[in-house]
Write an enzyme that holds these catalytic residues in place. Structure first.
Site, PDB file in Angstrom:
ATOM      1  N   ALA A  17       0.799  -1.227   0.000  1.00  0.00           N
ATOM      2  CA  ALA A  17       0.000   0.000   0.000  1.00  0.00           C
ATOM      3  C   ALA A  17       0.830   1.274   0.000  1.00  0.00           C
ATOM      4  O   ALA A  17       0.265   2.367  -0.052  1.00  0.00           O
ATOM      5  CB  ALA A  17      -0.924   0.005   1.220  1.00  0.00           C
ATOM      6  N   ASP A  63       7.112  -7.363   6.047  1.00  0.00           N
ATOM      7  CA  ASP A  63       7.683  -7.897   4.812  1.00  0.00           C
ATOM      8  C   ASP A  63       6.945  -9.202   4.503  1.00  0.00           C
ATOM      9  O   ASP A  63       7.192 -10.222   5.139  1.00  0.00           O
ATOM     10  CB  ASP A  63       9.177  -8.146   4.971  1.00  0.00           C
ATOM     11  CG  ASP A  63       9.823  -8.705   3.718  1.00  0.00           C
ATOM     12  OD1 ASP A  63       9.106  -8.942   2.721  1.00  0.00           O
ATOM     13  OD2 ASP A  63      11.050  -8.930   3.738  1.00  0.00           O
ATOM     14  N   SER A 142      -2.421  -9.149 -13.804  1.00  0.00           N
ATOM     15  CA  SER A 142      -1.880  -8.303 -14.869  1.00  0.00           C
ATOM     16  C   SER A 142      -2.408  -8.830 -16.198  1.00  0.00           C
ATOM     17  O   SER A 142      -2.810 -10.000 -16.296  1.00  0.00           O
ATOM     18  CB  SER A 142      -0.346  -8.368 -14.854  1.00  0.00           C
ATOM     19  OG  SER A 142       0.216  -7.835 -16.048  1.00  0.00           O
ATOM     20  N   TYR A 155       7.404 -13.527 -13.716  1.00  0.00           N
ATOM     21  CA  TYR A 155       6.312 -12.585 -13.428  1.00  0.00           C
ATOM     22  C   TYR A 155       5.058 -12.960 -14.200  1.00  0.00           C
ATOM     23  O   TYR A 155       3.953 -13.018 -13.639  1.00  0.00           O
ATOM     24  CB  TYR A 155       6.750 -11.170 -13.772  1.00  0.00           C
ATOM     25  CG  TYR A 155       5.659 -10.142 -13.609  1.00  0.00           C
ATOM     26  CD1 TYR A 155       5.272  -9.712 -12.341  1.00  0.00           C
ATOM     27  CD2 TYR A 155       5.003  -9.601 -14.710  1.00  0.00           C
ATOM     28  CE1 TYR A 155       4.266  -8.774 -12.182  1.00  0.00           C
ATOM     29  CE2 TYR A 155       4.001  -8.663 -14.561  1.00  0.00           C
ATOM     30  CZ  TYR A 155       3.634  -8.245 -13.294  1.00  0.00           C
ATOM     31  OH  TYR A 155       2.637  -7.325 -13.145  1.00  0.00           O
ATOM     32  N   GLY A 186      -2.959  -3.318 -17.499  1.00  0.00           N
ATOM     33  CA  GLY A 186      -1.854  -3.273 -18.446  1.00  0.00           C
ATOM     34  C   GLY A 186      -0.775  -2.370 -17.874  1.00  0.00           C
ATOM     35  O   GLY A 186      -0.615  -2.285 -16.650  1.00  0.00           O
ATOM     36  N   VAL A 188       1.094   0.722 -16.311  1.00  0.00           N
ATOM     37  CA  VAL A 188       0.665   1.807 -15.433  1.00  0.00           C
ATOM     38  C   VAL A 188       1.902   2.614 -15.035  1.00  0.00           C
ATOM     39  O   VAL A 188       2.963   2.034 -14.768  1.00  0.00           O
ATOM     40  CB  VAL A 188      -0.024   1.261 -14.155  1.00  0.00           C
ATOM     41  CG1 VAL A 188      -0.555   2.407 -13.294  1.00  0.00           C
ATOM     42  CG2 VAL A 188      -1.150   0.302 -14.517  1.00  0.00           C
TER      43      VAL A 188
END
Length: 266
Positions: A17, A63, A142, A155, A186, A188
């Site tokens: 965030a 973390d 994504s 990824y 897509g 950004v």
């Protein structure tokens, strides 16, 4: 409505965030009246964001690639007298370049955060939501989820997992009052590409300008999609078309074309 009604001490938990899409989703949820639990590694950035929001925001520094820290997150939220009614799994990062030149530990770290942490948090937070009969989960995937992604192989594969996983749990949750949504943006304009290893020029030239969507617009689409009960949200008309094409295109020639044009493989 698929989003739970805002209530005091009931929070939307947003991971990753501190900046980018995560910060914008937190702002959008706050504008809709939801209290926030902001989770990331950077305390100063989280505190700065919390000061901007319209609703109470609780800063939790963690973390999430660390399994011990991750396993204690739900308990820490509940120990503060908070009830998690929305979970936004946004934390993640990408690497860039061919796998045969990669750092194995970094690749493993990507999978730990982008895949394992997301599934872990869903498994920990969903039981309480189902028991209460209300809740919503947003998993950030994504448009890379719809295609092979040479140059960012781990990824792309991670985001394919997130999309498939979210579609599956959305079906499992039918009739429980809890909803699951996959956000598939897509390109950004955030620090994401820089962290992955793209230069500003490479990032801009990697995809047509028409496919770029500002982070606040991505956040609005994400929250509106959750509210509408959508399972998959793809912000931007060009990205919807691209995702549809990638789904039906033959994968071998598509992968070859993408490999030829990816900055990390030049």
């Amino acid at each position: 409505m698929a989003l739970p009604t805002p209530k005091p001490r009931h929070v939307a938990v947003v991971t990753g965030a501190s900046k980018g899409i995560g910060a914008e989703i937190a702002k959008e949820l706050s504008r809709r009246g939801h209290e926030l639990a902001l989770v990331a590694r950077s305390t100063p950035q989280l505190e700065s964001l919390a000061a901007e929001l319209d609703t109470p925001a609780h800063v939790i520094t963690a973390d999430l690639s660390d399994r011990a820290a991750r396993s204690s997150l739900l308990g820490e939220i509940e120990a503060r007298g908070l009830t998690p009614q929305i979970l936004v799994n946004n934390a993640g990062f990408s690497t860039m370049g061919p796998v045969h030149k990669s750092d194995p530990e970094v690749e493993e770290g990507l999978l730990e955060l982008d895949v394992v942490a997301l599934a872990d948090l869903c498994a920990r937070f969903l039981p309480g939501m189902v028991e209460r009969g209300t809740g919503a989960v947003l998993n950030v995937a994504s448009t890379a989820a719809f295609q092979p992604l040479p140059g960012q192989a781990a990824y792309g594969a991670a985001k394919a997992f997130v999309l498939s996983y979210t579609r599956s749990i959305a079906a499992e949750l039918q009739g429980t009052g809890v909803r699951a949504t996959a956000l598939c943006p897509g390109p950004v304009e955030t620090d994401f590409g820089k962290t992955a290893g793209f230069t500003s020029k490479e990032e801009k030239e990697s995809l047509p300008q028409i496919m770029w969507v500002p982070a606040p617009e991505v956040a609005r689409a994400a929250v509106a999609g959750m509210e509408a009960g959508k399972v998959v949200v793809i912000p931007g008309a060009a990205n919807k078309v691209g995702a549809a094409f990638s789904t039906i295109a033959p994968k071998k020639p598509l992968a070859w074309i993408l490999a030829k044009n990816h900055p990390g493989l030049r």
